[in-house]
Design an enzyme around this catalytic site. Structure first.
Site, short mmCIF file in Angstrom:
data_model
loop_
_atom_site.label_atom_id
_atom_site.label_comp_id
_atom_site.label_asym_id
_atom_site.label_seq_id
_atom_site.Cartn_x
_atom_site.Cartn_y
_atom_site.Cartn_z
N PRO A 288 0.83 -1.21 0.00
CG PRO A 288 -0.86 -1.61 1.55
CD PRO A 288 0.46 -2.15 1.07
CG ASP A 289 0.75 4.53 1.52
OD1 ASP A 289 -0.43 4.73 1.16
OD2 ASP A 289 1.13 4.72 2.67
CB SER A 290 4.56 0.96 -3.03
OG SER A 290 3.66 0.17 -3.79
#
Length: 497
Positions: free
Chosen positions: A173-175
């Site tokens: 997540p977020d990457s």
């Protein structure tokens, strides 16, 4: 860089083992367009893993971890008034198991423990991988592997524990959506590493389904997110994308956004999407609040029966009740937060919404609490004073700025009842000395008129026994280092500790 229409998160927060990400609506830097083109060229040079699989079979049984934080809390607190609601509406549901601690020597066995238990139960586990360097761009969930070479090795060890059974991998997540802290070369290097990770997982476990970070519907445009996903190898080394992890956007908006991203990728038949519905029952909070905002609710229960061939599953990736980093340390299970989410949710959220709700659910829990979360008072509660408060205060308040950054802050408030009688229903008032404005709160309802703030209980935490205490917190804008110096509780002046 300050994201539009929201306060940036604290950049100096500690980095506990986070089990959820702070998906933020970040502006795409000017370098993004050029990087997308560079990333596309790069992704064609990466060796693909085993062929990606088709859709998850309808009716797939998702794994419910008996050792999750919420399951352990439910087992340890049978007498707590919040326990029945949390047990029935949250602990009963399968949720993702997060791998966020950098432990290269044990990760293979850690993964194997989960996949073996799931195989024995005839269920499919959801594993969230959260170890990329510079994860969360230094925010409340900062941390990860020390460098990309170490990360590549860690992922190979992670993949070695998956085995031959089915599994669902929420990869970082977020990457992909959040790269504002990376230079152009760092972003290209990260995307190449993510593509290698997908290939390594498929090579080690051909039945694993790998989903890459799609952000969410209120963040990057579908075309921009598609360009980034293409650069990260989604066409060769992944099975699709995930959206809304740790966020609150409605399921219908996320489904439409995911389809638009797939369309921008050329609608490849082998790619699908999954949506995190763990906390989107009431949609997003006003003002773009993202960090433990109050008034949210659990959403549609996890299922692979989505009714849409492009959407493989609705999942609870972010476990409801685990903090974002404002109400408590990121990943910490907080029963007050869990109870609020569960109580505000629809009584039967098994059917995913097809349109955004026009009004938030107001149905109270089937079994409302009859006692507060803390030890009930031994004497009957008294009504709040209606006359002039006594000269000696019956309360004390501790106000602490938990974190501060340019233009914003979070604060924790502890209210102690120093009187001889219980307080039954509390209203705490203070005046900010500077330009502070509260944007969201947890464990209390707050209203603000000018600089004057009133915080009131949420019912379940309304009784404070003699000698007892209760706490709440909030996020705000303005000068966080200027703290109020006077508080009143139900009209009585409190001491400040």
């Amino acid at each position: 860089m300050t994201p539009p229409d929201r306060t940036p998160p604290p950049t100096g927060a500690a980095a506990p083992p986070a089990r959820g990400s702070r998906l933020r609506k970040a502006m795409a830097l000017g370098l993004a367009t050029g990087l997308a083109a560079a990333g596309i060229a790069l992704s064609t040079q990466i060796t693909a893993g085993a062929a990606v699989q088709g859709s998850l079979p309808t009716g797939t049984q998702l794994f419910k971890d008996p050792n999750s934080q919420v399951a352990r809390w439910v087992a340890a607190n049978p007498g707590d008034s919040r326990q029945p609601v949390i047990s029935r509406r949250i602990a009963s549901q399968p949720q993702a198991i997060w791998f966020s601690n950098y432990s290269p020597s044990t990760v293979t066995n850690d993964v194997r423990t989960v996949t073996s238990a799931a195989a024995t139960a005839g269920q499919v586990p959801v594993l969230a991988v959260y170890e990329i360097p510079n994860r969360d761009c230094g925010g409340a969930s900062a941390g990860g592997a020390p460098d990309l070479a170490s990360y590549d090795a860690w992922v190979r060890s992670f993949a070695a524990g998956l085995g031959s059974g089915q599994s669902i991998i929420i990869l970082e997540p977020d990457s992909i959506a959040l790269t504002t802290c990376l230079s152009g070369q760092q972003q290209a290097d990260r995307f190449a590493s993510l593509s290698r990770a997908g290939a390594a997982i498929h090579a080690a476990s051909p039945n694993a389904k790998v989903y890459l970070d799609g952000g969410h519907s209120a963040w990057n445009s579908a075309s921009e997110q598609a360009n980034r996903l293409r650069s990260a190898g989604i066409l060769t080394n992944a099975d699709g994308l995930f959206t809304n992890v740790s966020n609150f956007n409605t399921t219908s908006n996320e489904v439409n956004f995911a389809k638009n991203v797939l369309g921008a990728l050329g609608n490849p038949a082998n790619l699908h999407a999954v949506v995190d519905t763990s906390r989107n029952g009431n949609g997003p909070a006003g003002g773009g609040a993202w960090c433990d905002p109050s008034g949210r609710a659990i959403g549609a229960y996890p299922t692979t029966n989505t009714g849409d061939p492009a959407i493989d599953a609705f999942l609870w990736v972010k476990p409801p009740g685990e903090a974002d980093g404002c109400a408590g340390a990121a990943g910490t299970f907080l029963p007050d937060v869990a109870y609020a989410l569960a109580s505000a949710g629809a009584s039967d959220p098994t059917t995913p919404p097809t349109t955004p709700p026009t009004t938030p659910p107001t149905t109270p829990p089937t079994t409302p609490p009859t006692t507060p979360p803390t030890t009930p008072p031994t004497t009957p509660p008294t009504t709040p004073p209606t006359s002039t408060p006594p000269a000696v205060a019956a309360c004390s308040v501790s106000y602490k700025v938990a974190s501060a950054w340019t233009g914003g802050f979070t604060a924790d408030v502890t209210l102690r009842n120093t009187g001889s009688s219980a307080v039954n229903g509390w209203s705490l008032k203070w005046t900010f000395p500077a330009d502070q404005q509260i944007t969201s709160a947890w464990n209390a309802k707050t209203t603000q008129s000018g600089a004057t703030v009133t915080a009131t209980d949420l019912g379940y935490n309304g009784t404070v026994p003699a000698g007892g205490s209760t706490g709440f917190g909030f996020q705000g804008t303005g000068t966080g280092t200027s703290s109020p110096t006077a508080f009143t509780l139900n009209g009585a002046v409190c001491t400040v500790s």
